[in-house]
Design a protein around this motif. Sequence first.
Motif, PDB file in Angstrom:
ATOM      1  N   ARG A  25     -71.419  26.767  44.733  1.00 42.12           N
ATOM      2  CA  ARG A  25     -71.993  27.922  44.020  1.00 42.12           C
ATOM      3  C   ARG A  25     -71.549  29.220  44.690  1.00 42.12           C
ATOM      4  O   ARG A  25     -71.098  30.158  44.004  1.00 42.12           O
ATOM      5  N   ASP A  26     -71.665  29.281  46.006  1.00 39.58           N
ATOM      6  CA  ASP A  26     -71.248  30.487  46.723  1.00 39.58           C
ATOM      7  C   ASP A  26     -69.753  30.755  46.523  1.00 39.58           C
ATOM      8  O   ASP A  26     -69.337  31.907  46.406  1.00 39.58           O
ATOM      9  N   CYS A  28     -67.891  29.976  43.902  1.00 42.84           N
ATOM     10  CA  CYS A  28     -67.676  30.527  42.557  1.00 42.84           C
ATOM     11  C   CYS A  28     -68.020  32.013  42.518  1.00 42.84           C
ATOM     12  O   CYS A  28     -67.312  32.818  41.888  1.00 42.84           O
ATOM     13  N   ILE A  29     -69.101  32.373  43.186  1.00 45.16           N
ATOM     14  CA  ILE A  29     -69.515  33.775  43.217  1.00 45.16           C
ATOM     15  C   ILE A  29     -68.503  34.609  43.992  1.00 45.16           C
ATOM     16  O   ILE A  29     -68.095  35.696  43.548  1.00 45.16           O
ATOM     17  N   ARG A  30     -68.064  34.114  45.146  1.00 38.63           N
ATOM     18  CA  ARG A  30     -67.101  34.863  45.953  1.00 38.63           C
ATOM     19  C   ARG A  30     -65.764  35.010  45.212  1.00 38.63           C
ATOM     20  O   ARG A  30     -65.103  36.047  45.317  1.00 38.63           O
ATOM     21  N   HIS A  31     -65.400  33.988  44.453  1.00 41.65           N
ATOM     22  CA  HIS A  31     -64.183  34.098  43.645  1.00 41.65           C
ATOM     23  C   HIS A  31     -64.334  35.207  42.606  1.00 41.65           C
ATOM     24  O   HIS A  31     -63.415  36.017  42.415  1.00 41.65           O
ATOM     25  N   ALA A  32     -65.477  35.245  41.936  1.00 41.14           N
ATOM     26  CA  ALA A  32     -65.719  36.276  40.923  1.00 41.14           C
ATOM     27  C   ALA A  32     -65.741  37.664  41.535  1.00 41.14           C
ATOM     28  O   ALA A  32     -65.390  38.655  40.877  1.00 41.14           O
ATOM     29  N   ASP A 247     -64.252  29.550  34.940  1.00 41.01           N
ATOM     30  CA  ASP A 247     -64.263  29.671  36.402  1.00 41.01           C
ATOM     31  C   ASP A 247     -63.219  30.672  36.864  1.00 41.01           C
ATOM     32  O   ASP A 247     -63.419  31.384  37.843  1.00 41.01           O
ATOM     33  N   SER A 274     -67.245  35.482  33.590  1.00 43.59           N
ATOM     34  CA  SER A 274     -67.021  34.693  34.792  1.00 43.59           C
ATOM     35  C   SER A 274     -68.232  33.823  35.102  1.00 43.59           C
ATOM     36  O   SER A 274     -69.369  34.298  35.145  1.00 43.59           O
ATOM     37  N   GLY A 276     -68.913  32.661  37.932  1.00 42.57           N
ATOM     38  CA  GLY A 276     -69.466  33.165  39.186  1.00 42.57           C
ATOM     39  C   GLY A 276     -70.467  34.280  38.965  1.00 42.57           C
ATOM     40  O   GLY A 276     -71.508  34.343  39.644  1.00 42.57           O
ATOM     41  N   GLN A 303     -63.361  26.685  45.819  1.00 45.83           N
ATOM     42  CA  GLN A 303     -64.204  25.501  45.965  1.00 45.83           C
ATOM     43  C   GLN A 303     -63.642  24.553  47.013  1.00 45.83           C
ATOM     44  O   GLN A 303     -64.398  23.939  47.784  1.00 45.83           O
TER      45      GLN A 303
END
Length: 330
Positions: A25-26, A28-32, A247, A274, A276, A303
């Motif tokens: 989860r983190d 995906c957020i950091r990617h966004a 994603d 997104s 994320g 991921q």
Amino acid sequence: MNLSLYDLNSLRTALRREDVLRVVRDACIRHAEHDVICAKGGELMFQNPPGDCHIRFGYFRGAPIFVVKLAMGFYENPSKGLATNNGLMLVFSSETGKLVAILNDEGWLTSWRTAAAGALAAKAGAPSQITALGIIGTGHQAEQQALWAAHSLAASSIIIWGRDFNKANRLAEKLKGNALTTRAVETVEDVFQHCNVVITCTPSTQPVVPLWAVQPGTHIVAMGSDSLGKQELDPHILARARIIMTDDHRQCAERGELAHALRAGLITETADVSLGLVLAGNRPGRISDLDITVADLTGLAAQDIAIATLAVELARPSLSHAYDHIPLAI
């Protein structure tokens, strides 16, 4: 520091589902949030026998390590008594370039991070009441998606479809050992008649889900279209969807379900949001229980970085002491 080698058994012992869900989860957020340095992944496609190899690499900004991942899937392997998936992850120091760990996970870490992403995406767009969880596919990832998504959604009823009904039935029987009510059905339409959350995880190169089968209020997580030429959904489903989560926009526009809808002129380049940002609570994954929603997942280097970092931390906690001046936290 010395090179560390971790085998599949040590990784299985160290990692827990909740930890993997947290770091994916983190990631995906950091990617966004553009907090990941990564280049376009590579892939090799094989026809005889059918298979693929994916290569991803990258690092989190300021992190002490970077990761290179290879993951393979050869779809006729089960008929030969072999696992479908294989692979490994290489962990390097981002200060010296030195190889510090080999995660000989045989594709298991990729399998788990993919299952976690699917479960997170399923929950992100799910309606308020889950009728049943549908699984399109009968392979290893279909099994993992069923287990992880059922856990995240607190769903106890699972309906499975596959091109080979006997395989679908075998998977249904296998999953019953996890306190789940499961059954195989003869058609894709049967899945959508009874399920309002459906995860597709096949290597199909042609749509297996028709538009007319999808009922209002259905959330679809499309996992299988992660390489050029793959497709599971009628692209008109994305045109009908009120929310499309991706994603990674660029990847999905090139090889995901999004790509087919874009090429057909059914949606615009700005039609998706997104995943994320949805997971971070900055965008909604669903507005109404009557919405049709789609999550298009092609897999993120973030991921792989996240689960590799987690594996190194948990499989050998003392390793983190070598980096006391640069925390390993994600």
